[in-house]
Motif scaffolding. Structure first.
Motif, PDB file in Angstrom:
ATOM      1  N   MET A   3      -3.977  -1.142  -7.969  1.00  0.00           N
ATOM      2  CA  MET A   3      -3.259  -0.698  -9.159  1.00  0.00           C
ATOM      3  C   MET A   3      -2.342  -1.821  -9.616  1.00  0.00           C
ATOM      4  O   MET A   3      -1.620  -2.409  -8.819  1.00  0.00           O
ATOM      5  N   SER A   4      -2.402  -2.146 -10.886  1.00  0.00           N
ATOM      6  CA  SER A   4      -1.520  -3.178 -11.425  1.00  0.00           C
ATOM      7  C   SER A   4      -0.685  -2.584 -12.545  1.00  0.00           C
ATOM      8  O   SER A   4      -1.100  -1.635 -13.216  1.00  0.00           O
ATOM      9  N   LEU A   5       0.489  -3.159 -12.751  1.00  0.00           N
ATOM     10  CA  LEU A   5       1.398  -2.691 -13.789  1.00  0.00           C
ATOM     11  C   LEU A   5       1.659  -3.818 -14.781  1.00  0.00           C
ATOM     12  O   LEU A   5       1.772  -4.985 -14.396  1.00  0.00           O
ATOM     13  N   ASP A   6       1.758  -3.459 -16.068  1.00  0.00           N
ATOM     14  CA  ASP A   6       2.095  -4.439 -17.089  1.00  0.00           C
ATOM     15  C   ASP A   6       3.578  -4.775 -17.025  1.00  0.00           C
ATOM     16  O   ASP A   6       4.398  -3.971 -16.578  1.00  0.00           O
ATOM     17  N   ARG A   7       3.917  -5.973 -17.497  1.00  0.00           N
ATOM     18  CA  ARG A   7       5.316  -6.363 -17.547  1.00  0.00           C
ATOM     19  C   ARG A   7       6.031  -5.632 -18.679  1.00  0.00           C
ATOM     20  O   ARG A   7       5.460  -5.366 -19.730  1.00  0.00           O
ATOM     21  N   THR A  43       0.837  -1.195   0.000  1.00  0.00           N
ATOM     22  CA  THR A  43       0.000   0.000   0.000  1.00  0.00           C
ATOM     23  C   THR A  43       0.870   1.242   0.000  1.00  0.00           C
ATOM     24  O   THR A  43       1.851   1.330   0.754  1.00  0.00           O
ATOM     25  N   SER A  44       0.523   2.191  -0.854  1.00  0.00           N
ATOM     26  CA  SER A  44       1.233   3.465  -0.892  1.00  0.00           C
ATOM     27  C   SER A  44       0.212   4.592  -0.947  1.00  0.00           C
ATOM     28  O   SER A  44      -0.989   4.367  -1.153  1.00  0.00           O
ATOM     29  N   ASN A  45       0.683   5.808  -0.736  1.00  0.00           N
ATOM     30  CA  ASN A  45      -0.214   6.964  -0.755  1.00  0.00           C
ATOM     31  C   ASN A  45      -0.749   7.209  -2.161  1.00  0.00           C
ATOM     32  O   ASN A  45      -0.057   6.976  -3.162  1.00  0.00           O
ATOM     33  N   LEU A  46      -1.966   7.677  -2.225  1.00  0.00           N
ATOM     34  CA  LEU A  46      -2.595   7.968  -3.505  1.00  0.00           C
ATOM     35  C   LEU A  46      -1.770   9.009  -4.265  1.00  0.00           C
ATOM     36  O   LEU A  46      -1.371  10.030  -3.718  1.00  0.00           O
ATOM     37  N   GLY A  47      -1.507   8.746  -5.534  1.00  0.00           N
ATOM     38  CA  GLY A  47      -0.740   9.663  -6.354  1.00  0.00           C
ATOM     39  C   GLY A  47       0.755   9.484  -6.281  1.00  0.00           C
ATOM     40  O   GLY A  47       1.508  10.152  -6.994  1.00  0.00           O
ATOM     41  N   GLU A  48       1.223   8.591  -5.407  1.00  0.00           N
ATOM     42  CA  GLU A  48       2.655   8.372  -5.283  1.00  0.00           C
ATOM     43  C   GLU A  48       3.135   7.476  -6.422  1.00  0.00           C
ATOM     44  O   GLU A  48       2.529   6.437  -6.716  1.00  0.00           O
ATOM     45  N   PRO A  49       4.224   7.816  -7.102  1.00  0.00           N
ATOM     46  CA  PRO A  49       4.725   6.984  -8.206  1.00  0.00           C
ATOM     47  C   PRO A  49       5.267   5.658  -7.672  1.00  0.00           C
ATOM     48  O   PRO A  49       5.623   5.553  -6.496  1.00  0.00           O
ATOM     49  N   PRO A  50       5.342   4.635  -8.521  1.00  0.00           N
ATOM     50  CA  PRO A  50       5.818   3.309  -8.078  1.00  0.00           C
ATOM     51  C   PRO A  50       7.337   3.253  -7.947  1.00  0.00           C
ATOM     52  O   PRO A  50       8.012   2.435  -8.578  1.00  0.00           O
ATOM     53  N   SER A  51       7.881   4.138  -7.114  1.00  0.00           N
ATOM     54  CA  SER A  51       9.342   4.257  -7.007  1.00  0.00           C
ATOM     55  C   SER A  51       9.977   2.979  -6.471  1.00  0.00           C
ATOM     56  O   SER A  51      11.055   2.569  -6.928  1.00  0.00           O
ATOM     57  N   LEU A  52       9.339   2.353  -5.474  1.00  0.00           N
ATOM     58  CA  LEU A  52       9.922   1.146  -4.896  1.00  0.00           C
ATOM     59  C   LEU A  52       9.980   0.022  -5.924  1.00  0.00           C
ATOM     60  O   LEU A  52      10.966  -0.729  -5.991  1.00  0.00           O
ATOM     61  N   ILE A  53       8.934  -0.103  -6.723  1.00  0.00           N
ATOM     62  CA  ILE A  53       8.931  -1.135  -7.764  1.00  0.00           C
ATOM     63  C   ILE A  53      10.048  -0.864  -8.767  1.00  0.00           C
ATOM     64  O   ILE A  53      10.798  -1.771  -9.156  1.00  0.00           O
TER      65      ILE A  53
END
Length: 525
Positions: A514-518, A284-294
């Protein structure tokens, strides 16, 4: 002849420390008996005395095998002290355990020593099984499984290694967040536990009966969670591992070295594991935060696998590369090793060492430790900077996060001048190699003749260099890749543990998945 343990102990103590006229084998036998009796009787004073005698015996002329046994006995003495100090089950969660650290150090020293292979199969299995057990206690399941597997390669019927590996795989499975992987781990754990309970399994000493009872309890507990028919239908082999012969060779090497970023590789070099699929768990991350950790985790993965390929190429080069032709170099008569292949191994070493510090950088952000970026290092991130005693940070002490504790103990396999405690005998050399690679002059030799220190000048010793053999550099680099792989797995598993805890205890509210494509392989150009 008395059979009373207390009287026998007093008689041993009265005989005094190893004598100059006493043979190494006789002295070792007395010290081993003293340690065993001290442990059985709970006599810490006798254990301390035995450790003092070990220090004295170390100065004597011993064979290589005797030095291995001396380390094994020292490890047993530290195990005595650990049991006395940590009788309370809650104390097992203490992050600082110097007794356990010393026990692992000496077991590793024994397992990696030149005389180890000349010991009996039984003694080698005992050393490795004990080492695997202690690593598993710390949450270091990746390394523990590898050590138990090494013991079973010596004696597949050694019951303590087989049963402990089964129990360890059960714990490993409980940390996984992929249900399919968890099922396969439990299936393999069940196979090990079944073998450990077979009449063909070999046990030595009185501990066997208690171990068998424990293994039977673990087997019974996990059986309801295993779908045996489904697990037996899984195809472990026959998966495509490359489009060309060279790619298949690389992937087979990676499987057998246990270097795929995939927990399934810890179950063996099966083609089902020949994919680097390790990714972060849902979080879980804050709304609007970019997927920096990923993105950061993906970058660490990319650096790891790219360095791994450089390492493979450096190890398997069998021809002079065209870039090395017409480069004028001189034969300095000390068997130098110059080639693109050697430089690839050096580059691979640098890359993977840096990945460990990046794991710390990731953890600093994720756990909100607030350490300034210029002070974030894998070896020191765990400690309060202002505390001269280097106490572990409360954020970790309070978490009871076993994979994060595994990372903490893995960090102790590295050397830091400010933190001289380590439990890896090679830690200082890894640190020295890295420092000379980055900042000064590492010299690699095809043949390296180790010479005794001498006051006389030696025209064949390079006074500016730190010298290693090519085979030594290769082995140390593989060792580092195994450490970094384990670190990335523990980081992901520890994050999964934290996210589960936050789901249970955190504020409830609307969550938007939120899901991300490979990223397609065709884009990797």
């Amino acid at each position: 002849m008395t059979t009373d343990p207390t009287q026998i102990l007093q008689k041993l103590i009265a005989q005094g420390p190893p004598q100059a006229t006493e043979t190494g084998s006789a002295a070792l036998k007395r010290i081993g008996m003293l340690i065993d009796l001290a442990g059985d009787l709970g006599r810490d004073d006798a254990t301390v005395l035995a450790l003092e005698w070990c220090d004295l015996l170390r100065e004597k002329k011993l064979t290589k095998q005797q030095r291995v046994l001396l380390d094994y006995f020292r490890a047993n003495a530290w195990a005595n002290r650990k049991r006395l100090k940590h009788r309370d089950p809650d104390s097992a969660w203490q992050w600082n355990q110097p007794e356990l650290q010393n026990e692992i150090f000496h077991l590793r020293s024994a397992a990696h020593a030149p005389g180890f292979e000349k010991l009996s199969a039984l003694r080698r299995c005992q050393i490795l099984t004990n080492l695997g057990n202690q690593l598993n206690t710390l949450g270091r399941c990746v390394e523990a499984v590898a050590v138990w597997t090494r013991a079973l390669s010596i004696d597949p019927k050694f019951g303590m290694a087989r049963g402990n590996r089964g129990s360890g795989l059960t714990r490993y499975a409980s940390s996984l967040y992929d249900n399919g992987h968890r099922g396969l781990f439990l299936f393999r754990a069940h196979e090990d536990l079944h073998a450990a309970l077979s009449p063909k399994a070999r046990y030595v000493g009185p501990e066997g009966e208690g171990a068998i009872k424990f293994f039977a309890g673990v087997k019974k507990r996990i059986e309801p969670a295993i779908h045996l028919d489904h697990a037996k239908s899984i195809k472990w082999e026959g998966h495509r591992i490359g489009r060309s012969a060279s790619e298949r060779q690389y992937r087979r090497w990676t499987l057998h070295q246990g270097l795929f970023l995939n927990p399934l590789n810890d179950l063996g070099p099966h083609s089902i594991a020949a994919i680097d699929l390790l990714s972060l768990p849902s979080f879980t991350s804050n709304l609007g935060e970019p997927p920096s950790l990923i993105a950061f985790f993906d970058q660490m993965k990319q650096e790891f696998v790219s360095g791994r390929w450089l390492l493979f190429e450096g190890l398997h080069s069998d021809a002079v590369h065209f870039s090395d032709r017409d480069v004028v170099l001189y034969n300095t008569l000390d068997y130098p090793s110059y080639s693109l292949a050697v430089e690839k191994v050096k580059a691979a070493f640098r890359i993977v060492y840096s990945v460990l510090d990046k794991v710390a950088f990731f953890l600093n952000d994720y756990a909100k430790l607030g350490i300034p970026a210029h002070r974030v290092y894998f070896r020191t991130i765990w400690y309060e900077k202002s505390d001269p005693a280097r106490s572990v940070r409360p954020e970790f002490l309070q978490s009871k996060n076993l994979p994060f504790r595994a990372l903490y103990w893995l960090a102790k396999d590295l050397f830091d001048p400010a933190l001289k405690d380590t439990m890896e005998p090679d830690a200082k050399e890894l640190y020295t190699i890295r420092n000379h690679l980055e900042h000064s002059y590492l010299r690699v030799h095809e043949i390296l003749i180790r010479k005794q220190p001498s006051a006389a000048p030696d025209p064949w010793t390079d006074r500016l260099a730190y010298s290693v053999s090519r085979s030594e550099l290769n082995a140390k680099t593989i060792q580092l890749y195994r450490m970094a792989r384990a670190a990335l797995i523990y980081l992901a598993l520890g994050m999964h543990h934290e996210e589960n805890k936050r789901d249970r205890t955190g504020p409830k509210g609307l969550k938007m998945p939120m899901s991300l494509d490979r990223w397609s392989d065709t884009w990797k150009v």
